[in-house]
Design an enzyme around this catalytic site. Structure first.
Site, PDB file in Angstrom:
ATOM      1  N   ARG A 127      81.579  54.530  66.806  1.00  0.00           N
ATOM      2  CA  ARG A 127      81.274  53.151  66.395  1.00  0.00           C
ATOM      3  C   ARG A 127      82.504  52.257  66.553  1.00  0.00           C
ATOM      4  O   ARG A 127      82.392  51.110  66.989  1.00  0.00           O
ATOM      5  CB  ARG A 127      80.779  53.109  64.942  1.00  0.00           C
ATOM      6  CG  ARG A 127      79.414  53.771  64.768  1.00  0.00           C
ATOM      7  CD  ARG A 127      78.987  53.800  63.324  1.00  0.00           C
ATOM      8  NE  ARG A 127      79.971  54.574  62.557  1.00  0.00           N
ATOM      9  CZ  ARG A 127      80.198  54.418  61.249  1.00  0.00           C
ATOM     10  NH1 ARG A 127      79.530  53.523  60.551  1.00  0.00           N
ATOM     11  NH2 ARG A 127      81.091  55.164  60.640  1.00  0.00           N
ATOM     12  N   ASN A 165      75.568  54.369  62.297  1.00  0.00           N
ATOM     13  CA  ASN A 165      75.162  55.775  62.334  1.00  0.00           C
ATOM     14  C   ASN A 165      73.763  55.901  61.747  1.00  0.00           C
ATOM     15  O   ASN A 165      73.476  55.332  60.691  1.00  0.00           O
ATOM     16  CB  ASN A 165      76.114  56.650  61.510  1.00  0.00           C
ATOM     17  CG  ASN A 165      77.401  56.966  62.224  1.00  0.00           C
ATOM     18  OD1 ASN A 165      77.520  56.823  63.430  1.00  0.00           O
ATOM     19  ND2 ASN A 165      78.392  57.415  61.470  1.00  0.00           N
TER      20      ASN A 165
END
Length: 105
Positions: free
Chosen positions: A33, A52
């Site tokens: 990320r 996520n």
């Protein structure tokens, strides 16, 4: 905005879009990320987030010019990402707004 400006933007590289991608593979717990946010900021002109998911995938939502969203999608598929990307599925739609910058969620 006049009719010519609308016509020029319709379907072009500068058309504002929303791209939502689901990235599968070993993409959690490896900084994926963070790298995705860095790529979005490097490309510029994108707003959205990387998140996520409970099933091990990462969801990436980006709004901005189509060409820039396409560049982020290409990076997700073939870029120097951490972990291992086994596949990316995406959908396209009109932007909805409501994002400020590109965040990690």
């Amino acid at each position: 905005m006049d009719a010519n400006a609308v016509a020029e933007g319709a379907g072009g590289a500068d058309e504002a879009v929303r791209m939502t991608a689901w990235v599968r593979g070993r993409v959690q717990g490896v900084g994926f990320r963070w790298y995705t946010r860095a790529a979005a900021l490097r490309i510029g002109g994108l707003e959205g987030f990387a998140l996520n998911l409970g099933d091990g995938r990462v969801q990436v939502l980006a709004e901005g010019p189509r060409e820039r969203c396409e560049r982020l999608l290409e990076w997700l598929r073939t870029g120097d990402t951490p972990g291992r990307v086994d596949g990316v599925t995406e959908i396209w739609g009109p932007p909805r707004g409501g994002y400020e910058g590109f965040s990690i969620r």
